[in-house]
Scaffold this motif. Structure first.
Motif, PDB file in Angstrom:
ATOM      1  N   GLU A 180       0.724  -1.046   0.347  1.00  0.00           N
ATOM      2  CA  GLU A 180      -0.021  -0.088  -0.251  1.00  0.00           C
ATOM      3  C   GLU A 180       0.875   1.459  -0.209  1.00  0.00           C
ATOM      4  O   GLU A 180       0.605   1.935  -0.715  1.00  0.00           O
ATOM      5  CB  GLU A 180      -0.462  -0.095   1.349  1.00  0.00           C
ATOM      6  N   GLU A 181       1.982   0.832   0.917  1.00  0.00           N
ATOM      7  CA  GLU A 181       2.910   2.410   0.900  1.00  0.00           C
ATOM      8  C   GLU A 181       3.149   2.644  -0.463  1.00  0.00           C
ATOM      9  O   GLU A 181       3.813   3.729  -0.804  1.00  0.00           O
ATOM     10  CB  GLU A 181       3.855   2.419   1.414  1.00  0.00           C
ATOM     11  N   VAL A 184       1.777   4.131  -3.457  1.00  0.00           N
ATOM     12  CA  VAL A 184       0.810   6.092  -2.557  1.00  0.00           C
ATOM     13  C   VAL A 184       2.071   6.969  -3.738  1.00  0.00           C
ATOM     14  O   VAL A 184       2.021   7.857  -3.975  1.00  0.00           O
ATOM     15  CB  VAL A 184       0.506   6.166  -1.291  1.00  0.00           C
ATOM     16  N   GLN A 185       3.415   6.005  -2.953  1.00  0.00           N
ATOM     17  CA  GLN A 185       4.393   6.684  -3.638  1.00  0.00           C
ATOM     18  C   GLN A 185       4.945   6.640  -4.686  1.00  0.00           C
ATOM     19  O   GLN A 185       5.429   7.329  -5.458  1.00  0.00           O
ATOM     20  CB  GLN A 185       5.778   5.961  -2.622  1.00  0.00           C
ATOM     21  N   GLU A 189      -1.798   8.850  -4.082  1.00  0.00           N
ATOM     22  CA  GLU A 189      -2.252   8.668  -3.637  1.00  0.00           C
ATOM     23  C   GLU A 189      -4.196   8.068  -4.338  1.00  0.00           C
ATOM     24  O   GLU A 189      -4.823   7.543  -3.461  1.00  0.00           O
ATOM     25  CB  GLU A 189      -3.280   9.531  -3.153  1.00  0.00           C
ATOM     26  N   ASP A 190      -4.187   8.757  -5.591  1.00  0.00           N
ATOM     27  CA  ASP A 190      -5.705   8.483  -6.068  1.00  0.00           C
ATOM     28  C   ASP A 190      -5.391   7.620  -7.087  1.00  0.00           C
ATOM     29  O   ASP A 190      -6.217   7.303  -8.417  1.00  0.00           O
ATOM     30  CB  ASP A 190      -5.939   9.592  -6.546  1.00  0.00           C
ATOM     31  N   TYR A 191      -4.472   6.571  -6.844  1.00  0.00           N
ATOM     32  CA  TYR A 191      -4.079   5.193  -7.491  1.00  0.00           C
ATOM     33  C   TYR A 191      -5.896   4.138  -7.640  1.00  0.00           C
ATOM     34  O   TYR A 191      -6.259   4.037  -6.881  1.00  0.00           O
ATOM     35  CB  TYR A 191      -3.186   4.706  -7.903  1.00  0.00           C
ATOM     36  N   ASP A 195      -3.049  -3.461  -5.725  1.00  0.00           N
ATOM     37  CA  ASP A 195      -1.043  -3.759  -5.439  1.00  0.00           C
ATOM     38  C   ASP A 195      -1.030  -4.834  -6.426  1.00  0.00           C
ATOM     39  O   ASP A 195       0.343  -4.710  -5.808  1.00  0.00           O
ATOM     40  CB  ASP A 195      -1.279  -4.031  -4.070  1.00  0.00           C
TER      41      ASP A 195
END
Length: 231
Positions: A180-181, A184-185, A189-191, A195
């Motif tokens: 998850e990190e 986001v990175q 954040e809006d992906y 995963d």
């Protein structure tokens, strides 16, 4: 100045719908029904982002993406009726920044366009302020301005996302990142995807960088082992 979006799609109905939604958001749209026409535009006045279909007459979207990536890292969003994992991975390996399966929501496509353009602008800003910066960790060297990666003395051809992951891991050796990190990175954040994109990216890096110590933290995510990268 309006940003230009290049739509490469042989279905006129899809082109019209996508164009209408993008123009409503204030973008200028250049529409083409073939990769050959898109290649001419790329050589003369390349757009700020491509929305690229895979199944095209003549040159297909994969080949066009491959050709563009030889000279440019401008964002490419692939749209395709092919939803098999192998097709998605191939599109990303050849340089696509995002992959959207047909049928799709035009609003979702617009959101992805906005996200990719925001990341592209931020990347260019960071590149300009760190023109001479080089990140070196053991046998790994990352040249920020050129976005080049060298592993074990040999240059490795990497995509924009692959470079971003290498940079993040090299900046934090031995730290375990959750999937998850990493989403986001690297994707933002809006992906909208899953995963699995992280796992696909790791597979590609392991294939390209022989013996690269990118470890799986089972049930959690991944980390770059420092003792392995400095040996």
């Amino acid at each position: 100045m309006k940003q230009t979006i290049g739509i490469v799609e042989d279905d006129p109905n899809i082109r019209d719908i996508v164009k209408a939604y993008l123009e409503k958001e204030g973008y200028h749209v250049a529409e083409m029904e073939s990769a050959e026409a898109a290649w001419e535009l790329f050589q003369q006045a390349p757009p700020d982002l491509w929305v690229l279909d895979i199944m095209l007459p003549g040159m297909d979207g994969y080949e066009f993406c491959k050709q563009v990536r030889k000279d440019s890292q401008v964002p490419i969003i692939i749209i395709s009726a092919k939803d098999e994992e192998v097709d998605r991975i191939l599109g990303l390996e050849l340089g696509g920044d995002d992959y959207l399966t047909k049928p799709f929501s035009p609003r979702e496509l617009v959101a992805r366009v906005k996200r990719q353009l925001t990341r592209w602008e931020a990347m260019n800003t960071n590149t300009a302020t760190a023109a001479n910066e080089t990140l070196e960790v053991g046998e790994l060297s990352l040249y920020m301005a050129e976005r080049r990666a060298v592993w074990g003395g040999a240059e490795v051809e990497v995509t924009a996302k692959e470079f971003d992951m290498l940079k993040l891991l090299a900046q934090h050796p031995n730290r375990a990142f959750s999937r998850e990190e990493l989403l986001v990175q690297i994707w933002g954040e809006d992906y909208f995807g899953s995963d699995r994109a992280v796992d696909d990216l790791v597979k590609r890096l392991r294939k390209k960088l022989a013996d690269f110590p990118l470890e799986t933290v089972w049930g959690y995510g991944y980390r770059l082992r420092k003792d392995g990268i400095e040996s």
